[in-house]
Design a protein around this motif. Structure first.
Motif, PDB file in Angstrom:
ATOM      1  N   GLY A  87       2.626   9.565   6.373  1.00 55.74           N
ATOM      2  CA  GLY A  87       3.815   9.588   7.222  1.00 55.74           C
ATOM      3  C   GLY A  87       5.085   9.870   6.451  1.00 55.74           C
ATOM      4  N   THR A  88       5.257   9.218   5.308  1.00 54.81           N
ATOM      5  CA  THR A  88       6.469   9.396   4.518  1.00 54.81           C
ATOM      6  C   THR A  88       6.513  10.767   3.857  1.00 54.81           C
ATOM      7  N   LEU A  89       5.386  11.219   3.318  1.00 54.75           N
ATOM      8  CA  LEU A  89       5.352  12.527   2.678  1.00 54.75           C
ATOM      9  C   LEU A  89       5.616  13.642   3.686  1.00 54.75           C
ATOM     10  N   ASN A  90       5.090  13.497   4.899  1.00 52.60           N
ATOM     11  CA  ASN A  90       5.327  14.521   5.909  1.00 52.60           C
ATOM     12  C   ASN A  90       6.805  14.607   6.270  1.00 52.60           C
ATOM     13  N   LEU A  91       7.480  13.453   6.378  1.00 54.25           N
ATOM     14  CA  LEU A  91       8.918  13.473   6.624  1.00 54.25           C
ATOM     15  C   LEU A  91       9.652  14.183   5.497  1.00 54.25           C
ATOM     16  N   HIS A  92       9.283  13.862   4.272  1.00 53.93           N
ATOM     17  CA  HIS A  92       9.924  14.488   3.113  1.00 53.93           C
ATOM     18  C   HIS A  92       9.730  16.000   3.120  1.00 53.93           C
ATOM     19  N   LEU A  93       8.514  16.454   3.401  1.00 47.66           N
ATOM     20  CA  LEU A  93       8.227  17.884   3.420  1.00 47.66           C
ATOM     21  C   LEU A  93       8.930  18.594   4.571  1.00 47.66           C
ATOM     22  N   SER A  94       9.292  17.838   5.610  1.00 46.63           N
ATOM     23  CA  SER A  94       9.993  18.404   6.758  1.00 46.63           C
ATOM     24  C   SER A  94      11.506  18.287   6.621  1.00 46.63           C
ATOM     25  N   GLY A  95      11.976  17.802   5.465  1.00 47.48           N
ATOM     26  CA  GLY A  95      13.406  17.712   5.217  1.00 47.48           C
ATOM     27  C   GLY A  95      14.073  16.506   5.829  1.00 47.48           C
ATOM     28  N   ILE A  96      13.314  15.434   6.051  1.00 42.04           N
ATOM     29  CA  ILE A  96      13.865  14.235   6.681  1.00 42.04           C
ATOM     30  C   ILE A  96      13.693  13.055   5.738  1.00 42.04           C
ATOM     31  N   ALA A  97      14.764  12.326   5.503  1.00 40.34           N
ATOM     32  CA  ALA A  97      14.694  11.141   4.656  1.00 40.34           C
ATOM     33  C   ALA A  97      14.199   9.960   5.478  1.00 40.34           C
ATOM     34  N   GLY A  98      13.451   9.094   4.845  1.00 44.80           N
ATOM     35  CA  GLY A  98      12.991   7.905   5.541  1.00 44.80           C
ATOM     36  C   GLY A  98      11.556   7.562   5.199  1.00 44.80           C
ATOM     37  N   ILE A  99      11.105   6.457   5.776  1.00 44.86           N
ATOM     38  CA  ILE A  99       9.730   5.994   5.596  1.00 44.86           C
ATOM     39  C   ILE A  99       8.993   6.176   6.908  1.00 44.86           C
ATOM     40  N   GLY A 100       7.878   6.862   6.862  1.00 36.82           N
ATOM     41  CA  GLY A 100       7.109   7.137   8.075  1.00 36.82           C
ATOM     42  C   GLY A 100       5.747   6.490   8.045  1.00 36.82           C
ATOM     43  N   ARG A 101       5.121   6.433   9.212  1.00 35.85           N
ATOM     44  CA  ARG A 101       3.753   5.941   9.344  1.00 35.85           C
ATOM     45  C   ARG A 101       2.961   6.974  10.126  1.00 35.85           C
ATOM     46  N   SER A 102       1.680   7.023   9.883  1.00 38.06           N
ATOM     47  CA  SER A 102       0.845   8.028  10.534  1.00 38.06           C
ATOM     48  C   SER A 102      -0.529   7.455  10.847  1.00 38.06           C
ATOM     49  N   ALA A 103      -0.941   7.587  12.113  1.00 36.60           N
ATOM     50  CA  ALA A 103      -2.291   7.168  12.488  1.00 36.60           C
ATOM     51  C   ALA A 103      -3.331   8.033  11.782  1.00 36.60           C
ATOM     52  N   PHE A 104      -3.013   9.312  11.636  1.00 33.05           N
ATOM     53  CA  PHE A 104      -3.916  10.206  10.910  1.00 33.05           C
ATOM     54  C   PHE A 104      -4.090   9.709   9.481  1.00 33.05           C
ATOM     55  N   GLY A 105      -2.984   9.348   8.838  1.00 31.96           N
ATOM     56  CA  GLY A 105      -3.056   8.861   7.473  1.00 31.96           C
ATOM     57  C   GLY A 105      -3.853   7.580   7.352  1.00 31.96           C
ATOM     58  N   ALA A 106      -3.725   6.690   8.349  1.00 32.62           N
ATOM     59  CA  ALA A 106      -4.499   5.451   8.335  1.00 32.62           C
ATOM     60  C   ALA A 106      -5.992   5.748   8.416  1.00 32.62           C
ATOM     61  N   LEU A 107      -6.362   6.692   9.280  1.00 32.53           N
ATOM     62  CA  LEU A 107      -7.774   7.070   9.404  1.00 32.53           C
ATOM     63  C   LEU A 107      -8.281   7.699   8.114  1.00 32.53           C
ATOM     64  N   PHE A 108      -7.502   8.614   7.551  1.00 34.21           N
ATOM     65  CA  PHE A 108      -7.882   9.287   6.316  1.00 34.21           C
ATOM     66  C   PHE A 108      -8.055   8.265   5.187  1.00 34.21           C
ATOM     67  N   GLY A 109      -7.071   7.380   5.035  1.00 30.80           N
ATOM     68  CA  GLY A 109      -7.140   6.379   3.979  1.00 30.80           C
ATOM     69  C   GLY A 109      -8.283   5.403   4.186  1.00 30.80           C
ATOM     70  N   GLY A 110      -8.506   4.991   5.439  1.00 34.39           N
ATOM     71  CA  GLY A 110      -9.597   4.070   5.720  1.00 34.39           C
ATOM     72  C   GLY A 110     -10.953   4.650   5.366  1.00 34.39           C
TER      73      GLY A 110
END
Length: 265
Positions: A87-110
């Motif tokens: 979530g956070t890396l995707n925001l960074h790559l899209s030019g947005i500052a902040g901390i993000g969360r991602s359901a996709f990322g949770a599934l991938f990491g799990g």
């Protein structure tokens, strides 16, 4: 070329369209969106328990690994790490500052965490089929909440001229991308339940990998309707992750088929 969410102006940028549908403003403030997420999680958990209690367990499936503390600790930590990293890396790559969360990322990491745990413990077989129904239900309901959360949720689609474009009140018709995913997972869930009724033991063995193949394929395609920043060859971070998950699913399906063939020989 897709533009990051930080460039939503209807008068600038390629592919911007004035909305031709009635404006549908954001109706879920942050605290209510949080409640819809909790509702989706609760419905997912309940559906998962019902599926295990009245479906998997009578068919002979035993959730052995899920009773071990190490399994849950690894799964929880890896899913949490994946959620915030993607979530956070995707925001960074899209030019947005902040901390993000991602359901996709949770599934991938799990998935990564559990596979490492299984390798360390020398465990075989699939432990994921118990999560297929709760994850599907959570995605179906959760994405509806994302759609109605509006622009602040940053899950909206790219500008479109299609007649079902969704105007959040700023005059731009956008793809209702979260609803695409909700409908895709609803279609999967209907097919999955029908498949389980016909072949419960087969679903217990490979159902999770079929779920991952479907989820990653639909996510890869739907990402083309989103304005996230490109990473490689015109693909965004989630599309690259989806390709990896799809490859994982195909590998595991082929591996299970080989194991079954060897057992029958």
């Amino acid at each position: 070329r897709r533009h990051p969410p930080s460039q939503p102006s209807p008068t600038r940028g390629e592919g911007a369209h004035r909305a031709t549908v009635r404006a549908v403003p954001s109706i879920l403030p942050a605290h209510l969106h949080f409640l819809t997420d909790l509702l989706a999680a609760a419905c997912g958990a309940l559906s998962g328990w019902l599926f295990y209690r009245y479906g998997l367990k009578p068919s002979g499936y035993a959730a052995g690994a899920q009773r071990e503390l190490g399994y849950w600790a690894t799964l929880s930590f890896a899913a949490l790490l994946g959620a915030f990293w993607f979530g956070t890396l995707n925001l960074h790559l899209s030019g947005i500052a902040g901390i993000g969360r991602s359901a996709f990322g949770a599934l991938f990491g799990g998935i990564a965490g559990v596979e490492l745990w299984k390798a360390f413990k020398r465990r075989g077989g699939s432990t994921g089929v118990v999560y297929v129904v709760p994850l599907s239900v959570g995605m179906i309901l959760g994405r509806i909440g994302c759609q109605f959360a509006g622009l602040d949720d940053m899950t909206y689609g790219a500008p479109t001229a299609l007649p079902w474009g969704w105007d959040f009140g700023d005059g731009i018709a956008r793809h209702p991308s979260p609803l695409y995913e909700s409908l895709a997972m609803l279609a999967f869930l209907a097919g999955f339940i029908a498949w389980f009724r016909r072949a419960p033991r087969t679903v217990g063995a490979i159902g999770f990998y079929v779920f991952i193949a479907w989820y990653s394929a639909q996510r890869f395609l739907i990402e083309f309707t989103k304005p996230y920043g490109d990473v490689f060859l015109g693909l965004d971070l989630f599309q690259i992750g989806a390709l990896l998950l799809f490859g994982y699913a195909l590998y595991m399906l082929r591996r299970r088929r080989g194991e079954n063939a060897a057992a029958r020989a």
